[in-house]
Motif scaffolding. Structure first.
Motif, PDB file in Angstrom:
ATOM      1  N   MET A  13      -2.435  -7.653   5.431  1.00  0.00           N
ATOM      2  CA  MET A  13      -2.645  -7.917   4.007  1.00  0.00           C
ATOM      3  C   MET A  13      -1.309  -8.284   3.396  1.00  0.00           C
ATOM      4  O   MET A  13      -0.256  -7.925   3.921  1.00  0.00           O
ATOM      5  CB  MET A  13      -3.231  -6.688   3.309  1.00  0.00           C
ATOM      6  N   LEU A  41      -6.199   0.652  10.922  1.00  0.00           N
ATOM      7  CA  LEU A  41      -5.389   0.715   9.700  1.00  0.00           C
ATOM      8  C   LEU A  41      -4.534  -0.541   9.546  1.00  0.00           C
ATOM      9  O   LEU A  41      -3.996  -1.064  10.513  1.00  0.00           O
ATOM     10  CB  LEU A  41      -4.493   1.959   9.744  1.00  0.00           C
ATOM     11  N   CYS A  42      -4.393  -0.962   8.308  1.00  0.00           N
ATOM     12  CA  CYS A  42      -3.663  -2.199   8.014  1.00  0.00           C
ATOM     13  C   CYS A  42      -2.157  -2.013   8.103  1.00  0.00           C
ATOM     14  O   CYS A  42      -1.623  -0.969   7.726  1.00  0.00           O
ATOM     15  CB  CYS A  42      -3.954  -2.644   6.588  1.00  0.00           C
ATOM     16  N   LEU A  43      -1.501  -3.055   8.557  1.00  0.00           N
ATOM     17  CA  LEU A  43      -0.045  -3.125   8.504  1.00  0.00           C
ATOM     18  C   LEU A  43       0.316  -4.101   7.396  1.00  0.00           C
ATOM     19  O   LEU A  43      -0.045  -5.281   7.463  1.00  0.00           O
ATOM     20  CB  LEU A  43       0.489  -3.619   9.850  1.00  0.00           C
ATOM     21  N   TYR A  44       1.008  -3.596   6.382  1.00  0.00           N
ATOM     22  CA  TYR A  44       1.335  -4.488   5.270  1.00  0.00           C
ATOM     23  C   TYR A  44       2.245  -5.612   5.755  1.00  0.00           C
ATOM     24  O   TYR A  44       3.191  -5.391   6.510  1.00  0.00           O
ATOM     25  CB  TYR A  44       2.007  -3.743   4.095  1.00  0.00           C
ATOM     26  N   GLY A  45       1.949  -6.824   5.316  1.00  0.00           N
ATOM     27  CA  GLY A  45       2.713  -7.985   5.774  1.00  0.00           C
ATOM     28  C   GLY A  45       1.983  -8.728   6.876  1.00  0.00           C
ATOM     29  O   GLY A  45       2.085  -9.940   6.991  1.00  0.00           O
ATOM     30  N   ASP A  85       0.857  -1.181   0.000  1.00  0.00           N
ATOM     31  CA  ASP A  85       0.000   0.000   0.000  1.00  0.00           C
ATOM     32  C   ASP A  85       0.890   1.227   0.000  1.00  0.00           C
ATOM     33  O   ASP A  85       2.066   1.156   0.373  1.00  0.00           O
ATOM     34  CB  ASP A  85      -0.999  -0.012   1.159  1.00  0.00           C
TER      35      ASP A  85
END
Lengths: 169, 406
Positions: free
Chosen positions: B278, B271-275, B131
């Protein structure tokens, strides 16, 4: 437009096999020693034994009191949840018997000696920060009736533990 | 306790966030390849507890301030975060918008000048490769900020794609912006920044970006962040970053904050944390990030994986990212989610922590779509014991984004 914002942290690529035991004490060694000398109300300081898992044990006859070292609490950070073994439950040396959780992570409590739990410190269940504030005194975790007192001989005394921390650094 | 077993367990918990293992435990070899941001010395001088994060030596927290303290300070006042480890790039050339639309889901063409948006690099399977935020700079380029953990992958991807594009006779260049990046986050951000900045913050609404000066230092200020609070990210020349950080820190409302608080803040904000939350196997529909794909892009279908993503948009996906609240032991990454009766596995947690604001545990994870209704009760399996939880709406705390004077 977005009502959400932005994902920006990302995964860490930390080596997964680094042993916790390799952490160097974050506080000066002298402070640790001083603390345990002054805090051992009923025991001499050299009556406190340590495991490589950074737990401490004091022994009174066939009974042992268990807690975590100052080094351990410093590295864990602010403890927010404690799961202690139930009274009357039995564990062997090395068995998982509970957990400590900080904001950052969860850690299992590994039973340092074989025995039957006869008391647990419910004060730290209500207020886990007691372990951070007073790891050797108010922050004790549970008491065991030992089934094999010889196991104590395998533990490190305070000097050996500090050497261990240093060597392991 | 902290045996190998324990150590593994704990590092597992943290492996995708910031390891709490102090930096000095890593071998000299590991240390040697650890990268430093332009603020490294500043962190050390300010008693930052440095850890390895995505190959960078970064502060997880600062002495005298626990993660909870730091978290609550950000929610009430303002905190300064070093995010210089993230990848900043400029996309230049006449065909830059067309180029970037080939790689991402955004409608770059219709972005207003000076406006940014959250976007995604997708792959042919419809999965998310990273992202990012793309801003249509008024100065005639796209300004892109993407994750430190995907730095090499993203850069190689963009550069390769740009070369292919140029081979087709198009005009595009990818240029790394070698700047520091400071985030100033919290409801008091504007009180701290307005006296120092050469523009009106009341005109800089959420996701808008300007080239300006702060404390006399040239920088790009974008109203965005990763905490759920009002805030900005300031891109500044590396040799000016520490000076700027000092200027911001001069205000008694600000404190330094590290990766520890950054993670708990973003989690509360949903909020998303990449890894973690997702990855290349997760689609924007499953991750509930389909809002990043505007109608025009759904119709043109020219981003990677568009056919799969468009089909999911129409037919729905089988799993979905949702948020959970629970009490008792914190629910963390990898925890199994069961139905209310505890008889059926229905999903897995991807991130979780004790919430400093709510004094409960917050977590997010993927759950089977037919079990994903807000309000549904679930059970988690934590150390072989059931823990009750419920699906709740994210964000877990109200957002403080600034959308203009009302």
């Amino acid at each position: 437009m977005a009502t959400t914002a932005v994902a920006k942290l990302t995964r860490v690529f930390a080596p997964k096999l680094v042993s916790y035991a390799k952490c160097r004490p974050l506080i000066p060694q002298s402070k640790v020693l001083l603390r345990s000398y002054t805090l051992s109300a009923t025991k001499l300081a050299n009556d406190r034994y340590f495991t490589k898992d950074h737990e401490w044990v004091t022994v009174d006859g066939g009974e042992a009191t268990v807690g975590i070292s100052d080094h351990a609490q410093t590295n864990l950070g602010e403890i927010v949840f404690v799961q202690l073994p139930d009274v009357s439950s039995e564990f062997s040396l090395g068995e998982e018997c509970g957990a400590l959780e900080s904001v950052k992570a969860a850690s299992d409590i590994i039973c340092p000696l074989s025995g039957k739990v006869f008391a647990k410190n419910s004060a730290v269940e209500d207020d886990p920060t007691k372990i951070n504030q007073s790891p050797y005194d108010d922050g004790w975790l549970f008491k065991l009736e030992m089934t094999n007192t010889k196991e104590v001989e395998e533990l490190m005394n305070e000097d050996e533990y500090h050497k261990f921390l240093k060597e392991d650094d | 306790m902290f045996s190998q077993r324990l150590a593994l367990n704990r590092i597992h918990q943290l492996s995708k966030f910031a390891s709490i293992i102090p930096e000095h435990v890593f071998s000299a070899r590991t240390m040697a390849i650890q990268k430093k941001t332009c603020l490294y010395d500043f962190h050390v001088q300010n008693d930052g507890k440095m850890v390895n994060f995505a190959g960078f030596s970064m502060p997880v927290q600062y002495k005298g301030l626990s993660i909870t303290d730091s978290h609550l300070h950000t929610r009430r006042n303002a905190s300064i975060f070093d995010v210089s480890h993230m990848l900043q790039t400029k996309i230049l050339g006449n065909d830059r918008e067309e180029f970037f639309e080939k790689l991402t889901v955004s409608d770059v063409k219709n972005l207003a000048e000076g406006q940014g948006t959250l976007s995604l690099f997708t792959n042919e399977k419809g999965g998310i490769e990273d992202d990012l935020i793309v801003t249509k700079a008024a100065e005639g380029y796209l300004y892109v900020v993407s994750n430190a953990g995907c730095l090499e992958k993203d850069l190689e991807y963009m550069q390769k794609a740009a070369k292919n594009f140029r081979d087709q006779g198009k005009d595009v260049q990818v240029e790394v912006v070698k700047n520091g990046l400071l985030a100033l986050q919290g409801p008091k951000m504007k009180d701290v920044l307005q006296p120092l900045i050469d523009c009106q913050l009341s005109e800089l609404t959420f996701m808008r970006s300007v080239l300006t000066r702060v404390a006399g230092i040239d920088c790009r200020v974008t109203r965005c962040g990763y905490t759920g609070e009002d805030g900005v990210e300031i891109s500044v020349a590396e040799n000016q970053a520490a000076i700027l950080a000092e200027k911001l820190l001069d205000n008694p409302l600000t404190r330094l904050a590290g990766l520890g608080a950054r993670d708990t803040l973003r989690l509360e904000a949903g909020l998303c944390l990449y890894g973690n939350d997702m990855n290349g196997e997760t689609t924007p529909v499953e991750a509930v990030l389909a809002w990043t794909i505007p109608k025009r892009r759904r119709l043109d279908g020219k981003f990677p994986g568009a056919s799969i993503i468009n089909r999911q948009l129409k037919e729905g996906a089988t799993k979905k990212r949702v948020g959970f609240l629970s009490k008792g032991p914190p629910v963390r990454e990898g925890t199994v989610i069961l139905n209310e009766e505890g008889t059926e596995e229905i999903g897995k947690i991807t991130s979780g922590c004790p919430s400093p604001s709510l004094k409960q545990n917050v977590s997010m994870g993927y759950i089977m779509k037919n079990h994903s209704k807000i309000g549904s009760k679930v059970r988690f399996l934590v150390r072989k014991k059931f823990v009750d939880g419920a699906i709740v709406k994210m964000p877990f705390v109200p957002m403080g984004y600034y959308h203009g004077e009302k």
